[in-house]
Design a protein around this motif. Structure first.
Motif: not given
Length: 190
Positions: A5-25, A43-50
């Protein structure tokens, strides 16, 4: 599990395609009993992380017949969308989930979830990925034939408010299938 889960939380493989940047949930526990595989966070889940922290989540918890406390207990539910990050806005709602996540992370997560008794496949993306050629021609047909996929999978439509047209056209889902879903979930969580 924590290391993965720690590795996933740091994932950025598709960063260039994400308008709000990576934030794996994604949430999971080695004792998770049910996996929920949906599309991707909004977007709401992206912002809260929940995960499922929006109107879709409210409806999903109603369909499952569970409280917020039960839903957010990772020993009950692992939440592993097809795309872990918000994919961006499309013409009619959010873009499809990024294709990189599932092949990159799902198998590794599944291997660490030995107690899972049910996988709830929410929407066509998850159903096509997991059911492969066993998925029917349409989501409606797949959901209608849910018993063919039990005991491992339970396909459902997306609970998004934007999907209310589908639900109004297919009242049989909430009348007959949701009670079955609630019964299966209740049996597993007891």
């Amino acid at each position: 599990m924590e290391k993965l889960l720690g590795k996933i939380s740091q994932c950025s493989i598709c960063k260039a395609h994400l308008p709000l940047g990576p934030r794996p949930v994604v949430t999971a526990h080695k004792d998770s009993k049910i996996i929920i595989i949906g599309q991707a966070p909004g977007t709401k889940v992206h912002n809260s992380g929940i995960p499922w922290d929006d109107q879709s989540g409210k409806k999903l918890r109603q369909w499952l017949g569970v409280s917020d406390a039960d839903f957010y207990d990772p020993k009950n539910f692992a939440i592993m969308p097809m795309g872990f990050c918000y994919p961006g806005k499309g013409k009619a709602g959010d873009l499809p989930p990024r294709k990189e996540c599932a092949p990159e992370w799902h198998e590794a997560l599944l291997k660490q979830l030995p107690k899972v008794e049910l996988v709830i496949l929410i929407g066509a993306y998850a159903q096509k990925y997991y059911l492969k050629d066993k998925a029917k021609r349409t989501l409606t047909e797949t959901v209608g034939d849910y018993k063919a996929y039990l005991p491992k999978y339970f396909p459902v439509p997306h609970p998004s408010p934007t999907n209310r047209f589908w639900r109004s056209k297919n009242p049989w889902f909430e009348l007959t299938i949701v009670p079955e879903l609630q019964q299966v979930v209740k049996q597993i969580l007891k």
